[in-house]
Design an enzyme around this catalytic site. Structure first.
Site, PDB file in Angstrom:
ATOM      1  N   HIS A 119       2.316   1.460  -3.143  1.00  0.00           N
ATOM      2  CA  HIS A 119       1.604   2.548  -2.464  1.00  0.00           C
ATOM      3  C   HIS A 119       1.695   2.382  -0.952  1.00  0.00           C
ATOM      4  O   HIS A 119       1.783   1.266  -0.428  1.00  0.00           O
ATOM      5  CB  HIS A 119       0.139   2.614  -2.905  1.00  0.00           C
ATOM      6  N   ASP A 171      -1.652  -5.022   2.502  1.00  0.00           N
ATOM      7  CA  ASP A 171      -1.889  -4.180   1.322  1.00  0.00           C
ATOM      8  C   ASP A 171      -1.511  -2.729   1.608  1.00  0.00           C
ATOM      9  O   ASP A 171      -2.336  -1.965   2.091  1.00  0.00           O
ATOM     10  CB  ASP A 171      -3.356  -4.273   0.940  1.00  0.00           C
ATOM     11  N   HIS A 185      -7.695  -5.249   3.607  1.00  0.00           N
ATOM     12  CA  HIS A 185      -8.916  -4.453   3.769  1.00  0.00           C
ATOM     13  C   HIS A 185      -9.818  -4.984   4.875  1.00  0.00           C
ATOM     14  O   HIS A 185     -10.907  -4.430   5.078  1.00  0.00           O
ATOM     15  CB  HIS A 185      -9.712  -4.369   2.460  1.00  0.00           C
ATOM     16  N   ASP A 199      -0.582   4.377   0.961  1.00  0.00           N
ATOM     17  CA  ASP A 199      -1.893   4.717   1.510  1.00  0.00           C
ATOM     18  C   ASP A 199      -2.678   3.445   1.798  1.00  0.00           C
ATOM     19  O   ASP A 199      -2.443   2.396   1.177  1.00  0.00           O
ATOM     20  CB  ASP A 199      -2.663   5.642   0.571  1.00  0.00           C
ATOM     21  N   GLU A 221       1.827  -5.443  -5.344  1.00  0.00           N
ATOM     22  CA  GLU A 221       0.529  -5.754  -4.731  1.00  0.00           C
ATOM     23  C   GLU A 221       0.477  -7.207  -4.269  1.00  0.00           C
ATOM     24  O   GLU A 221       1.159  -8.075  -4.841  1.00  0.00           O
ATOM     25  CB  GLU A 221      -0.590  -5.521  -5.751  1.00  0.00           C
ATOM     26  N   GLU A 278      -3.333   5.091  -4.234  1.00  0.00           N
ATOM     27  CA  GLU A 278      -3.815   3.894  -4.929  1.00  0.00           C
ATOM     28  C   GLU A 278      -5.190   3.483  -4.440  1.00  0.00           C
ATOM     29  O   GLU A 278      -6.017   2.991  -5.214  1.00  0.00           O
ATOM     30  CB  GLU A 278      -2.822   2.743  -4.730  1.00  0.00           C
ATOM     31  N   GLU A 279      -5.454   3.677  -3.153  1.00  0.00           N
ATOM     32  CA  GLU A 279      -6.745   3.294  -2.589  1.00  0.00           C
ATOM     33  C   GLU A 279      -7.797   4.385  -2.783  1.00  0.00           C
ATOM     34  O   GLU A 279      -8.955   4.189  -2.435  1.00  0.00           O
ATOM     35  CB  GLU A 279      -6.604   2.998  -1.087  1.00  0.00           C
TER      36      GLU A 279
END
Length: 383
Positions: A72, A105, A356, A74, A167, A138-139
């Site tokens: 991903h 990520d 994150h 995003d 991931e 995905e997020e």
């Protein structure tokens, strides 16, 4: 015609500079589509309900064997931008680290695989196909991302034989862990409805808090299991209890709570839902307080049993890093929970310590090493 190798570090930096905070595409998928199309991949945007997704395939449809990659572009919001040491979308290198939201990520993972795949098909065109499914969701809710890509593939007759999800999976050192499954996750919202009354006359009321606390104690005290062959014990966590009552002398009419269960392959959403509702019915019969349960499903648990595919990935990791990756099912959910219904799936990627977080960043050297691992996986799979 010879081509210069694709630099995964520069590509990661370019992707970081795309402000693709869910649900914004931010230019990230456009960048990848242009790069992959130029390398001979057939690309299709599979957007659904405003969610951006990219499907890319090198090789013929319905090939004998097709290696898939899922990732991903995003990212989560930056939070307080003023708390960052550098611009969250700078994509700059300082002291051996590449900085920016998505550095870990997982724009680096996407860049490493894209670079590995393009170089591979240019230098040693495989007998088979390579498919990339890249989502921008995905997020976010996850309902129109990888799920939409898999739905579209099924309708078009496209299929992956196996799939690698990029991931971050390594806790301390690149190569120390890969994921061969994930726990399931469900969230249960409980509303208790009683009868409001004066706290000095509790016999005239029906206190929903007393009943709710009794139910929550039964649930939280229950041992779901002691773990299975490849999974730790399932867990139940209470996450909130609310009644919104500002008065100290009033028994409220309603109270609510929320809990989350992370469960292994000894359970299913159906079996856990049945247990939750049975416990609620028991306390309802004892107290007369009515319970309403709403269950939100994030995904079932799944396992890709150790075998040829897990050995292929683990062997490539060890060849490039010298480490035997632990075969783990720990952590939260990922889009592998959707891919597992399509084909065998494993996850492998970078060290995820800063994902994150404020000042998210990745060691530059890891990105090149990850490309080398992905390149070896492709070589060993097709050879």
């Amino acid at each position: 015609m010879s081509h210069a190798p694709i630099d995964p570090i520069a590509l990661t930096a370019d992707l970081i500079r795309c402000p693709s905070v869910t649900p914004e595409e931010g230019g990230a998928l456009q960048l990848l589509e242009k790069l992959l199309s130029g390398a001979g991949f057939d690309c299709t945007r599979v957007d659904r309900n405003g969610t951006p997704n990219l499907f890319a395939r090198w090789g013929r449809p319905c090939a004998n064997r097709t290696f898939g990659f899922n990732g991903h572009t995003d990212v989560v919001p930056v939070g307080d931008a003023a708390a960052w040491t550098r611009d969250p979308f700078c994509g700059e290198i300082h002291d051996g680290w590449l900085w920016g939201r998505g550095a870990t990520d997982m724009k680096s993972g996407v860049a490493a695989f894209v670079a590995a795949a393009i170089d591979f098909v240019r230098n040693t065109p495989p007998d088979g196909a390579i498919i990339l499914t890249i989502t921008g969701d995905e997020e976010g809710p996850g309902k129109d991302g990888t799920v939409a890509l898999l739905d579209w593939m099924k309708a078009k007759g496209e299929a992956m034989s196996v799939c690698l999800v990029g991931e971050p999976t390594s806790p301390e050192r690149l190569g120390d862990m890969m994921k061969i499954g994930r726990r399931g996750s469900l969230t249960c919202f409980i509303e208790a409805t009683g009868v409001q009354g004066h706290s000095a006359y509790p016999h005239r009321a029906k206190n929903p808090l007393h009943a709710l606390v009794r139910l929550l104690d039964r649930l939280a005290s229950h041992e779901l299991d002691r773990g299975t062959d490849h999974f730790d014990a399932s867990t139940l966590a209470l996450t909130t209890i609310d009644c919104g009552n500002p008065a100290g002398n009033v028994i409220p009419a309603r109270a609510s709570a929320r809990l989350n269960i992370r469960f292994n392959d000894a359970h299913s959403v159906a079996s856990l839902s049945k247990w939750l509702r049975a416990e609620a019915a028991q306390v309802e019969a004892e107290t007369g307080v009515k319970f309403t349960l709403t269950i939100d499903i994030s995904g079932e648990s799944f396992l890709t049993p150790p075998g040829d595919f897990t050995r292929l990935v683990a062997g490539s990791v060890k060849a490039e890093t010298g480490l035997d990756p632990a075969l783990s099912t720990s952590g939260g959910t990922s889009d592998a929970r959707f891919v597992k219904d399509h084909c065998p799936v494993v996850e492998f990627g970078l060290v995820g310590k800063t994902m994150h977080q404020v000042d998210e960043r990745v060691e530059v050297a890891q990105i090149g090493q990850l490309k080398a691992i992905y390149s070896r996986i492709l070589t060993d799979y097709f050879n």
